[in-house]
Design a protein around this motif. Sequence first.
Motif, PDB file in Angstrom:
ATOM      1  N   TRP A 196      70.210  96.889  49.264  1.00  0.00           N
ATOM      2  CA  TRP A 196      70.878  98.428  49.286  1.00  0.00           C
ATOM      3  C   TRP A 196      70.345  99.196  48.589  1.00  0.00           C
ATOM      4  CZ3 TRP A 196      73.144  93.607  49.235  1.00  0.00           C
ATOM      5  CH2 TRP A 196      74.137  93.319  50.219  1.00  0.00           C
ATOM      6  N   PHE A 197      70.187 100.568  49.209  1.00  0.00           N
ATOM      7  CA  PHE A 197      69.563 101.628  48.209  1.00  0.00           C
ATOM      8  C   PHE A 197      70.281 102.739  48.801  1.00  0.00           C
ATOM      9  CE2 PHE A 197      66.910 100.968  52.246  1.00  0.00           C
ATOM     10  CZ  PHE A 197      66.857 102.287  52.653  1.00  0.00           C
ATOM     11  N   SER A 198      70.132 103.693  47.928  1.00  0.00           N
ATOM     12  CA  SER A 198      70.807 105.106  48.101  1.00  0.00           C
ATOM     13  C   SER A 198      69.787 106.184  47.962  1.00  0.00           C
ATOM     14  CB  SER A 198      71.819 105.313  46.952  1.00  0.00           C
ATOM     15  OG  SER A 198      72.907 104.567  46.999  1.00  0.00           O
ATOM     16  N   LEU A 199      70.280 107.074  48.932  1.00  0.00           N
ATOM     17  CA  LEU A 199      69.196 108.298  49.198  1.00  0.00           C
ATOM     18  C   LEU A 199      69.959 109.644  49.188  1.00  0.00           C
ATOM     19  CD1 LEU A 199      67.395 107.081  52.050  1.00  0.00           C
ATOM     20  CD2 LEU A 199      66.414 107.261  49.939  1.00  0.00           C
ATOM     21  N   PRO A 200      69.546 110.775  48.659  1.00  0.00           N
ATOM     22  CA  PRO A 200      70.247 112.102  48.716  1.00  0.00           C
ATOM     23  C   PRO A 200      70.863 112.202  50.298  1.00  0.00           C
ATOM     24  CG  PRO A 200      68.015 112.492  48.329  1.00  0.00           C
ATOM     25  CD  PRO A 200      68.250 110.929  48.437  1.00  0.00           C
ATOM     26  N   ARG A 201      71.959 112.967  50.554  1.00  0.00           N
ATOM     27  CA  ARG A 201      72.350 113.252  51.634  1.00  0.00           C
ATOM     28  C   ARG A 201      71.438 114.816  52.138  1.00  0.00           C
ATOM     29  NH1 ARG A 201      75.817 116.023  54.629  1.00  0.00           N
ATOM     30  NH2 ARG A 201      77.040 116.874  52.781  1.00  0.00           N
ATOM     31  N   GLU A 202      70.456 114.546  52.714  1.00  0.00           N
ATOM     32  CA  GLU A 202      69.695 115.810  52.860  1.00  0.00           C
ATOM     33  C   GLU A 202      68.646 115.319  54.221  1.00  0.00           C
ATOM     34  OE1 GLU A 202      65.994 115.298  49.970  1.00  0.00           O
ATOM     35  OE2 GLU A 202      67.892 116.177  49.221  1.00  0.00           O
ATOM     36  N   PRO A 203      68.172 116.571  54.859  1.00  0.00           N
ATOM     37  CA  PRO A 203      67.617 116.161  56.194  1.00  0.00           C
ATOM     38  C   PRO A 203      66.165 115.229  56.006  1.00  0.00           C
ATOM     39  CG  PRO A 203      68.184 118.284  56.170  1.00  0.00           C
ATOM     40  CD  PRO A 203      68.475 117.719  54.625  1.00  0.00           C
ATOM     41  N   ALA A 204      65.399 115.038  54.758  1.00  0.00           N
ATOM     42  CA  ALA A 204      64.352 114.410  54.611  1.00  0.00           C
ATOM     43  C   ALA A 204      64.778 112.939  54.232  1.00  0.00           C
ATOM     44  CB  ALA A 204      63.733 114.889  53.303  1.00  0.00           C
ATOM     45  N   THR A 205      66.020 112.622  54.222  1.00  0.00           N
ATOM     46  CA  THR A 205      66.539 111.300  53.937  1.00  0.00           C
ATOM     47  C   THR A 205      66.185 110.389  55.370  1.00  0.00           C
ATOM     48  OG1 THR A 205      68.065 111.778  52.325  1.00  0.00           O
ATOM     49  CG2 THR A 205      68.720 110.008  53.918  1.00  0.00           C
ATOM     50  N   VAL A 206      66.240 111.151  56.502  1.00  0.00           N
ATOM     51  CA  VAL A 206      66.219 110.274  57.816  1.00  0.00           C
ATOM     52  C   VAL A 206      64.861 109.605  57.712  1.00  0.00           C
ATOM     53  CG1 VAL A 206      66.099 110.318  60.359  1.00  0.00           C
ATOM     54  CG2 VAL A 206      67.942 111.613  58.812  1.00  0.00           C
ATOM     55  N   ALA A 207      63.746 110.369  57.447  1.00  0.00           N
ATOM     56  CA  ALA A 207      62.132 109.788  57.379  1.00  0.00           C
ATOM     57  C   ALA A 207      62.187 108.648  56.276  1.00  0.00           C
ATOM     58  CB  ALA A 207      61.261 111.054  57.440  1.00  0.00           C
ATOM     59  N   ALA A 208      62.742 109.198  55.220  1.00  0.00           N
ATOM     60  CA  ALA A 208      62.437 108.217  53.828  1.00  0.00           C
ATOM     61  C   ALA A 208      63.317 107.114  54.092  1.00  0.00           C
ATOM     62  CB  ALA A 208      63.073 109.141  52.702  1.00  0.00           C
ATOM     63  N   GLY A 209      64.608 106.994  54.995  1.00  0.00           N
ATOM     64  CA  GLY A 209      65.133 105.856  54.979  1.00  0.00           C
ATOM     65  C   GLY A 209      64.624 105.157  55.872  1.00  0.00           C
ATOM     66  N   ARG A 210      64.152 105.613  57.139  1.00  0.00           N
ATOM     67  CA  ARG A 210      63.453 104.984  58.198  1.00  0.00           C
ATOM     68  C   ARG A 210      62.115 103.951  57.487  1.00  0.00           C
ATOM     69  NH1 ARG A 210      63.097 109.003  61.641  1.00  0.00           N
ATOM     70  NH2 ARG A 210      61.110 109.627  60.830  1.00  0.00           N
ATOM     71  N   ARG A 211      61.280 104.698  56.449  1.00  0.00           N
ATOM     72  CA  ARG A 211      60.193 104.074  55.905  1.00  0.00           C
ATOM     73  C   ARG A 211      60.521 103.127  55.110  1.00  0.00           C
ATOM     74  NH1 ARG A 211      58.544 109.394  55.596  1.00  0.00           N
ATOM     75  NH2 ARG A 211      59.248 109.518  53.526  1.00  0.00           N
ATOM     76  N   ARG A 212      61.597 103.315  54.286  1.00  0.00           N
ATOM     77  CA  ARG A 212      62.012 102.210  53.415  1.00  0.00           C
ATOM     78  C   ARG A 212      62.632 100.891  54.287  1.00  0.00           C
ATOM     79  NH1 ARG A 212      64.748 102.842  48.124  1.00  0.00           N
ATOM     80  NH2 ARG A 212      64.868 100.742  47.386  1.00  0.00           N
ATOM     81  N   VAL A 213      63.180 100.992  55.362  1.00  0.00           N
ATOM     82  CA  VAL A 213      63.591 100.102  56.014  1.00  0.00           C
ATOM     83  C   VAL A 213      62.517  99.266  56.530  1.00  0.00           C
ATOM     84  CG1 VAL A 213      64.870  99.170  58.336  1.00  0.00           C
ATOM     85  CG2 VAL A 213      65.821 100.934  56.521  1.00  0.00           C
ATOM     86  N   ARG A 214      61.320  99.750  57.133  1.00  0.00           N
ATOM     87  CA  ARG A 214      60.401  99.540  57.649  1.00  0.00           C
ATOM     88  C   ARG A 214      59.537  98.652  56.499  1.00  0.00           C
ATOM     89  NH1 ARG A 214      57.590 103.563  59.232  1.00  0.00           N
ATOM     90  NH2 ARG A 214      58.845 104.653  60.285  1.00  0.00           N
ATOM     91  N   ASP A 215      59.420  99.223  55.088  1.00  0.00           N
ATOM     92  CA  ASP A 215      58.792  98.564  54.180  1.00  0.00           C
ATOM     93  C   ASP A 215      59.489  97.138  53.595  1.00  0.00           C
ATOM     94  OD1 ASP A 215      56.813 100.643  54.396  1.00  0.00           O
ATOM     95  OD2 ASP A 215      57.692 101.891  52.444  1.00  0.00           O
ATOM     96  N   LEU A 216      60.970  97.270  53.592  1.00  0.00           N
ATOM     97  CA  LEU A 216      61.649  95.974  53.120  1.00  0.00           C
ATOM     98  C   LEU A 216      61.229  94.933  54.306  1.00  0.00           C
ATOM     99  CD1 LEU A 216      65.020  97.674  52.094  1.00  0.00           C
ATOM    100  CD2 LEU A 216      63.489  96.521  50.600  1.00  0.00           C
ATOM    101  N   LEU A 217      61.297  95.108  55.160  1.00  0.00           N
ATOM    102  CA  LEU A 217      60.975  94.220  56.420  1.00  0.00           C
ATOM    103  C   LEU A 217      59.733  93.604  56.455  1.00  0.00           C
ATOM    104  CD1 LEU A 217      63.249  95.855  59.397  1.00  0.00           C
ATOM    105  CD2 LEU A 217      63.896  93.983  57.835  1.00  0.00           C
ATOM    106  N   THR A 218      58.960  94.416  56.237  1.00  0.00           N
ATOM    107  CA  THR A 218      57.292  93.925  56.075  1.00  0.00           C
ATOM    108  C   THR A 218      57.019  93.253  54.770  1.00  0.00           C
ATOM    109  OG1 THR A 218      56.526  95.899  57.151  1.00  0.00           O
ATOM    110  CG2 THR A 218      55.043  94.839  55.888  1.00  0.00           C
ATOM    111  N   THR A 219      57.727  93.582  53.650  1.00  0.00           N
ATOM    112  CA  THR A 219      57.689  92.890  52.405  1.00  0.00           C
ATOM    113  C   THR A 219      58.210  91.606  52.496  1.00  0.00           C
ATOM    114  OG1 THR A 219      57.823  94.909  51.249  1.00  0.00           O
ATOM    115  CG2 THR A 219      58.466  92.911  50.046  1.00  0.00           C
ATOM    116  N   TRP A 220      59.442  91.401  53.450  1.00  0.00           N
ATOM    117  CA  TRP A 220      60.224  90.191  53.720  1.00  0.00           C
ATOM    118  C   TRP A 220      59.513  89.396  54.662  1.00  0.00           C
ATOM    119  CZ3 TRP A 220      65.414  92.954  54.195  1.00  0.00           C
ATOM    120  CH2 TRP A 220      65.879  93.340  52.902  1.00  0.00           C
ATOM    121  N   ASN A 221      58.313  89.743  55.221  1.00  0.00           N
ATOM    122  CA  ASN A 221      57.535  88.946  56.451  1.00  0.00           C
ATOM    123  C   ASN A 221      58.396  88.806  57.439  1.00  0.00           C
ATOM    124  OD1 ASN A 221      54.825  88.778  54.868  1.00  0.00           O
ATOM    125  ND2 ASN A 221      55.900  87.217  53.787  1.00  0.00           N
ATOM    126  N   THR A 222      59.169  89.686  57.648  1.00  0.00           N
ATOM    127  CA  THR A 222      60.253  89.596  58.937  1.00  0.00           C
ATOM    128  C   THR A 222      59.306  89.878  60.222  1.00  0.00           C
ATOM    129  OG1 THR A 222      61.940  90.655  57.667  1.00  0.00           O
ATOM    130  CG2 THR A 222      62.183  90.774  59.977  1.00  0.00           C
TER     131      THR A 222
END
Length: 161
Positions: free
Chosen positions: A7-33
């Motif tokens: 779980w991670f938190s991000l500020p509720r602002e427009p840039a959050t969408v791209a940052a959250g998308r990158r973070r989800v992708r990075d986590l799945l890559t780190t986990w070798n999903t």
Amino acid sequence: MSVHRRWFSLPREPATVAAGRRRVRDLLTTWNTPLDEDTRFTLDLVTSELLGNAVRHASGDAVTVGVHADPLHHRAVIEVYDSSPVLPTTPAHPDEDAESGRGLLLIAELALAHGVVRKRGGKWVWAEIALPGAAARPAPGDHPPRQAPHGGVTPRAMTCQ
């Protein structure tokens, strides 16, 4: 293969969408999903729609994102918590010229399951995505359509206190 959760938190602002998308992708890559091109596209789109809705329609200063990956069962779940008690609704047919209102319809088409869990002080909106190797999703005619419960909550939603 093990189940991963973060779980991670991000500020509720427009840039959050791209940052959250990158973070989800990075986590799945780190986990070798295991991810193929179609699954990456689906995860990006679903994550963008969930976060975009929270940024546009919720209240509070932050949103919390949960990422769960279960490669053995070929599933990933993306969930977004926001502090608004207002439940999302899906219009039956958005106006063809409307610039929004299609996000949950897209999620419904791409996800294995999706919904909302009402919590004190807010809600979790979630979507379960098939990872490569998962059995095919049943065709729409294979199961009777599910109706939204009273109040317009999405068809696969549940609410709890």
